[in-house]
Motif scaffolding. Structure first.
Motif, PDB file in Angstrom:
ATOM      1  N   ALA A  76       0.843  -1.197   0.000  1.00  0.00           N
ATOM      2  CA  ALA A  76       0.000   0.000   0.000  1.00  0.00           C
ATOM      3  C   ALA A  76       0.877   1.246   0.000  1.00  0.00           C
ATOM      4  CB  ALA A  76      -0.907   0.002   1.222  1.00  0.00           C
ATOM      5  N   ALA A  77       0.498   2.180  -0.848  1.00  0.00           N
ATOM      6  CA  ALA A  77       1.266   3.418  -0.946  1.00  0.00           C
ATOM      7  C   ALA A  77       0.990   4.292   0.266  1.00  0.00           C
ATOM      8  CB  ALA A  77       0.890   4.156  -2.220  1.00  0.00           C
ATOM      9  N   LYS A  78       2.026   4.841   0.835  1.00  0.00           N
ATOM     10  CA  LYS A  78       1.882   5.735   1.977  1.00  0.00           C
ATOM     11  C   LYS A  78       1.567   7.133   1.478  1.00  0.00           C
ATOM     12  CE  LYS A  78       2.930   2.965   5.373  1.00  0.00           C
ATOM     13  NZ  LYS A  78       2.075   2.693   6.467  1.00  0.00           N
ATOM     14  N   ALA A  79       0.631   7.773   2.159  1.00  0.00           N
ATOM     15  CA  ALA A  79       0.258   9.130   1.776  1.00  0.00           C
ATOM     16  C   ALA A  79       1.052  10.128   2.616  1.00  0.00           C
ATOM     17  CB  ALA A  79      -1.240   9.334   1.981  1.00  0.00           C
ATOM     18  N   ASP A  80       1.003  11.381   2.186  1.00  0.00           N
ATOM     19  CA  ASP A  80       1.731  12.423   2.902  1.00  0.00           C
ATOM     20  C   ASP A  80       0.994  12.880   4.165  1.00  0.00           C
ATOM     21  OD1 ASP A  80       3.697  12.367   1.022  1.00  0.00           O
ATOM     22  OD2 ASP A  80       2.869  14.012  -0.160  1.00  0.00           O
ATOM     23  N   ASN A  81      -0.234  12.477   4.341  1.00  0.00           N
ATOM     24  CA  ASN A  81      -1.032  12.975   5.460  1.00  0.00           C
ATOM     25  C   ASN A  81      -1.013  12.005   6.636  1.00  0.00           C
ATOM     26  OD1 ASN A  81      -2.401  11.137   4.030  1.00  0.00           O
ATOM     27  ND2 ASN A  81      -4.241  12.342   3.719  1.00  0.00           N
ATOM     28  N   GLY A  82       0.059  11.978   7.379  1.00  0.00           N
ATOM     29  CA  GLY A  82       0.134  11.188   8.591  1.00  0.00           C
ATOM     30  C   GLY A  82       0.336   9.702   8.372  1.00  0.00           C
ATOM     31  N   GLY A  83       0.745   9.283   7.203  1.00  0.00           N
ATOM     32  CA  GLY A  83       0.996   7.879   6.954  1.00  0.00           C
ATOM     33  C   GLY A  83      -0.273   7.068   6.740  1.00  0.00           C
ATOM     34  N   ILE A  84      -1.353   7.699   6.297  1.00  0.00           N
ATOM     35  CA  ILE A  84      -2.584   6.971   6.011  1.00  0.00           C
ATOM     36  C   ILE A  84      -2.482   6.440   4.592  1.00  0.00           C
ATOM     37  CG2 ILE A  84      -5.086   7.131   5.827  1.00  0.00           C
ATOM     38  CD1 ILE A  84      -4.977   9.469   7.780  1.00  0.00           C
ATOM     39  N   PRO A  85      -2.670   5.137   4.390  1.00  0.00           N
ATOM     40  CA  PRO A  85      -2.566   4.577   3.041  1.00  0.00           C
ATOM     41  C   PRO A  85      -3.640   5.132   2.111  1.00  0.00           C
ATOM     42  CG  PRO A  85      -2.590   2.833   4.704  1.00  0.00           C
ATOM     43  CD  PRO A  85      -2.893   4.114   5.398  1.00  0.00           C
ATOM     44  N   GLY A  86      -3.355   5.135   0.829  1.00  0.00           N
ATOM     45  CA  GLY A  86      -4.288   5.652  -0.164  1.00  0.00           C
ATOM     46  C   GLY A  86      -5.590   4.871  -0.211  1.00  0.00           C
ATOM     47  N   GLU A  87      -5.511   3.548   0.064  1.00  0.00           N
ATOM     48  CA  GLU A  87      -6.731   2.737   0.054  1.00  0.00           C
ATOM     49  C   GLU A  87      -7.694   3.170   1.152  1.00  0.00           C
ATOM     50  OE1 GLU A  87      -3.680   1.430   0.032  1.00  0.00           O
ATOM     51  OE2 GLU A  87      -3.542   0.397  -1.908  1.00  0.00           O
ATOM     52  N   VAL A  88      -7.146   3.531   2.318  1.00  0.00           N
ATOM     53  CA  VAL A  88      -7.979   3.980   3.428  1.00  0.00           C
ATOM     54  C   VAL A  88      -8.626   5.323   3.083  1.00  0.00           C
ATOM     55  CG1 VAL A  88      -7.959   4.681   5.858  1.00  0.00           C
ATOM     56  CG2 VAL A  88      -6.632   2.695   5.121  1.00  0.00           C
ATOM     57  N   ILE A 109      -8.054  14.600   5.997  1.00  0.00           N
ATOM     58  CA  ILE A 109      -8.192  13.378   6.765  1.00  0.00           C
ATOM     59  C   ILE A 109      -6.935  13.262   7.608  1.00  0.00           C
ATOM     60  CG2 ILE A 109      -8.345  10.866   6.664  1.00  0.00           C
ATOM     61  CD1 ILE A 109      -9.723  11.153   3.970  1.00  0.00           C
ATOM     62  N   ARG A 110      -7.126  13.095   8.916  1.00  0.00           N
ATOM     63  CA  ARG A 110      -5.961  12.979   9.795  1.00  0.00           C
ATOM     64  C   ARG A 110      -6.226  11.932  10.848  1.00  0.00           C
ATOM     65  NH1 ARG A 110      -7.016  15.467  14.640  1.00  0.00           N
ATOM     66  NH2 ARG A 110      -8.809  16.872  14.613  1.00  0.00           N
ATOM     67  N   ARG A 111      -5.178  11.382  11.383  1.00  0.00           N
ATOM     68  CA  ARG A 111      -5.294  10.409  12.463  1.00  0.00           C
ATOM     69  C   ARG A 111      -5.582  11.139  13.762  1.00  0.00           C
ATOM     70  NH1 ARG A 111      -3.720   5.240  11.488  1.00  0.00           N
ATOM     71  NH2 ARG A 111      -2.475   4.910   9.642  1.00  0.00           N
ATOM     72  N   VAL A 112      -6.380  10.506  14.602  1.00  0.00           N
ATOM     73  CA  VAL A 112      -6.659  11.065  15.913  1.00  0.00           C
ATOM     74  C   VAL A 112      -5.636  10.495  16.877  1.00  0.00           C
ATOM     75  CG1 VAL A 112      -8.371  11.223  17.747  1.00  0.00           C
ATOM     76  CG2 VAL A 112      -9.095  11.247  15.374  1.00  0.00           C
ATOM     77  N   SER A 113      -4.983  11.370  17.630  1.00  0.00           N
ATOM     78  CA  SER A 113      -3.962  10.895  18.553  1.00  0.00           C
ATOM     79  C   SER A 113      -4.614  10.185  19.731  1.00  0.00           C
ATOM     80  CB  SER A 113      -3.125  12.073  19.058  1.00  0.00           C
ATOM     81  OG  SER A 113      -3.959  12.982  19.747  1.00  0.00           O
ATOM     82  N   LYS A 114      -3.944   9.169  20.211  1.00  0.00           N
ATOM     83  CA  LYS A 114      -4.458   8.405  21.343  1.00  0.00           C
ATOM     84  C   LYS A 114      -4.217   9.197  22.622  1.00  0.00           C
ATOM     85  CE  LYS A 114      -3.715   3.887  19.335  1.00  0.00           C
ATOM     86  NZ  LYS A 114      -3.076   2.586  19.489  1.00  0.00           N
ATOM     87  N   PRO A 115      -5.162   9.146  23.561  1.00  0.00           N
ATOM     88  CA  PRO A 115      -4.936   9.830  24.830  1.00  0.00           C
ATOM     89  C   PRO A 115      -3.818   9.143  25.605  1.00  0.00           C
ATOM     90  CG  PRO A 115      -7.005   8.616  24.887  1.00  0.00           C
ATOM     91  CD  PRO A 115      -6.475   8.535  23.483  1.00  0.00           C
ATOM     92  N   ALA A 116      -3.099   9.926  26.402  1.00  0.00           N
ATOM     93  CA  ALA A 116      -1.949   9.387  27.126  1.00  0.00           C
ATOM     94  C   ALA A 116      -2.377   8.353  28.166  1.00  0.00           C
ATOM     95  CB  ALA A 116      -1.186  10.531  27.791  1.00  0.00           C
ATOM     96  N   ALA A 117      -3.428   8.650  28.926  1.00  0.00           N
ATOM     97  CA  ALA A 117      -3.847   7.735  29.983  1.00  0.00           C
ATOM     98  C   ALA A 117      -4.610   6.544  29.414  1.00  0.00           C
ATOM     99  CB  ALA A 117      -4.715   8.476  30.995  1.00  0.00           C
ATOM    100  N   GLY A 118      -5.307   6.740  28.339  1.00  0.00           N
ATOM    101  CA  GLY A 118      -6.091   5.651  27.755  1.00  0.00           C
ATOM    102  C   GLY A 118      -7.456   5.549  28.427  1.00  0.00           C
ATOM    103  N   SER A 119      -8.417   5.171  27.661  1.00  0.00           N
ATOM    104  CA  SER A 119      -9.768   5.057  28.183  1.00  0.00           C
ATOM    105  C   SER A 119     -10.164   3.597  28.234  1.00  0.00           C
ATOM    106  CB  SER A 119     -10.743   5.826  27.285  1.00  0.00           C
ATOM    107  OG  SER A 119     -12.072   5.568  27.664  1.00  0.00           O
ATOM    108  N   ARG A 120     -11.000   3.251  29.191  1.00  0.00           N
ATOM    109  CA  ARG A 120     -11.464   1.871  29.273  1.00  0.00           C
ATOM    110  C   ARG A 120     -12.442   1.563  28.153  1.00  0.00           C
ATOM    111  NH1 ARG A 120     -13.928   0.398  34.676  1.00  0.00           N
ATOM    112  NH2 ARG A 120     -15.211   2.174  34.143  1.00  0.00           N
ATOM    113  N   ARG A 121     -13.116   2.599  27.622  1.00  0.00           N
ATOM    114  CA  ARG A 121     -14.122   2.369  26.593  1.00  0.00           C
ATOM    115  C   ARG A 121     -13.516   2.223  25.204  1.00  0.00           C
ATOM    116  NH1 ARG A 121     -16.723   6.142  29.935  1.00  0.00           N
ATOM    117  NH2 ARG A 121     -15.706   7.814  28.837  1.00  0.00           N
TER     118      ARG A 121
END
Length: 137
Positions: A76-88, A109-121
């Motif tokens: 899969a080709a990597k895109a310039d926008n945060g490493g999201i593949p073109g297929e996605v 289109i951008r990736r959402v960063s994961k929270p540091a503490a993490g959520s149970r949900r």
């Protein structure tokens, strides 16, 4: 002095109330059983194996053809926008076009960063909580 005749209940009043309550609950139980039975019937119908088609006897092959060699799939080709593949990106664009119509414009289109503490949900649970707890506008 209040009229005591209005406060008196007859025996038939209690019979009517108990009969009504019993009838309502009996119908609710009957509906539950009917819906459960329908669900089981639909499950059986969906899980029924398809009838195999009768196959014609195969003609004897005089000469076996060589099997074609499969080419390995390209990565899969990597895109310039945060490493999201073109297929996605294509799948997201198709989903947006399906839901919003062909006039929809995607600005990014951008990736959402994961929270540091993490959520149970998890992210889907957090999105549901945000959606259902925001005040109405």
């Amino acid at each position: 002095m209040p009229n005591l005749a209005l406060l008196a209940l007859e025996a038939s009043d209690g019979t009517v109330v108990l009969t009504s309550i019993t009838l309502v609950f009996a119908m609710l139980v009957a509906l539950c059983l009917i819906i459960t039975l329908e669900g089981k019937l639909f499950d059986l119908k969906n899980n029924k194996p398809a009838k195999p088609k009768p196959q014609a006897p195969a003609a004897p092959a005089a000469k076996a053809a060589p099997a074609p060699t499969a080419k390995p799939a390209a990565p899969a080709a990597k895109a310039d926008n945060g490493g999201i593949p073109g297929e996605v990106i294509a799948a997201i664009s198709a989903a947006v076009a399906t839901v919003m119509g062909s006039g929809a414009v995607i600005h990014g289109i951008r990736r959402v960063s994961k929270p540091a503490a993490g959520s149970r949900r998890g992210s889907w649970g957090d999105a549901g909580v945000r959606e259902h707890t925001t005040p109405f506008m």
